[in-house]
Scaffold this active site. Sequence first.
Site, PDB file in Angstrom:
ATOM      1  CD  GLU A  28      -2.928  -0.753   2.471  1.00 47.37           C
ATOM      2  OE1 GLU A  28      -2.512  -0.114   3.470  1.00 47.37           O
ATOM      3  OE2 GLU A  28      -4.035  -1.282   2.428  1.00 47.37           O
ATOM      4  CG  HIS A  61       9.546  23.765  -9.109  1.00 47.17           C
ATOM      5  ND1 HIS A  61       9.522  22.623  -9.877  1.00 47.17           N
ATOM      6  CD2 HIS A  61      10.335  24.640  -9.778  1.00 47.17           C
ATOM      7  CE1 HIS A  61      10.259  22.808 -10.973  1.00 47.17           C
ATOM      8  NE2 HIS A  61      10.763  24.030 -10.928  1.00 47.17           N
ATOM      9  CE1 TYR A 131       4.127  17.240  -7.433  1.00 41.99           C
ATOM     10  CE2 TYR A 131       5.658  16.011  -8.807  1.00 41.99           C
ATOM     11  CZ  TYR A 131       4.933  17.161  -8.544  1.00 41.99           C
ATOM     12  OH  TYR A 131       5.026  18.237  -9.385  1.00 41.99           O
ATOM     13  CG  ASP A 169      13.285  24.624 -12.992  1.00 42.00           C
ATOM     14  OD1 ASP A 169      12.227  25.276 -12.831  1.00 42.00           O
ATOM     15  OD2 ASP A 169      13.344  23.389 -12.849  1.00 42.00           O
TER      16      ASP A 169
END
Length: 184
Positions: A28, A61, A131, A169
């Site tokens: 999980e 970021h 993410y 960036d």
Amino acid sequence: MPFTKCEIPGLIIVEPTVFADSRGYFFEAYNQAVFNQNGITCNFVQDNQSKSSYGVIRGLHYQLNPHAQSKLVRVLEGVIYDVAVDIRKGSPTFGKHFGIELSADNKKQLLIPAGFAHGFSVLSETAVVMYKCDALYNKQSEGGIRFDDVTLGIDWKVEPARAIVSEKDLQLPVFKDSVSNFQF
């Protein structure tokens, strides 16, 4: 599923319990009840995924309040060096960074709460990173810090000559000139 607090308050390493046998493995990656029992009450609303090649550095970021994001970062393929920088004014670790190797093999995840700048470098031939975020992307709230800021002194673990950084960036401000509306 162990939850390990890092030396910078708020950062947590999550190591899922992996069940492996001759067929492969199962685990999980996220279970809201288990996370809540461990004090993590984020309501994740967006998943992001990227694929990058060796030497790519993405970051640093963040999104400003009121659209700040907490992130739960993991690697589906390959290896990255994941970095979080504390940008919470008044924090005893303000301006400090934490880095950890996340990989498809070690299956570790890093929880990065709002108030941190985030970035990663790719250490394998390619890497797929996924993410979860607890706030939706908001372009007007974008913030960032230049990856090679000398005051932060982050070792991205890639050969400098092979670093690949986006033009966007490269235009980010250094730490002392960055905008932050986070308080500890």
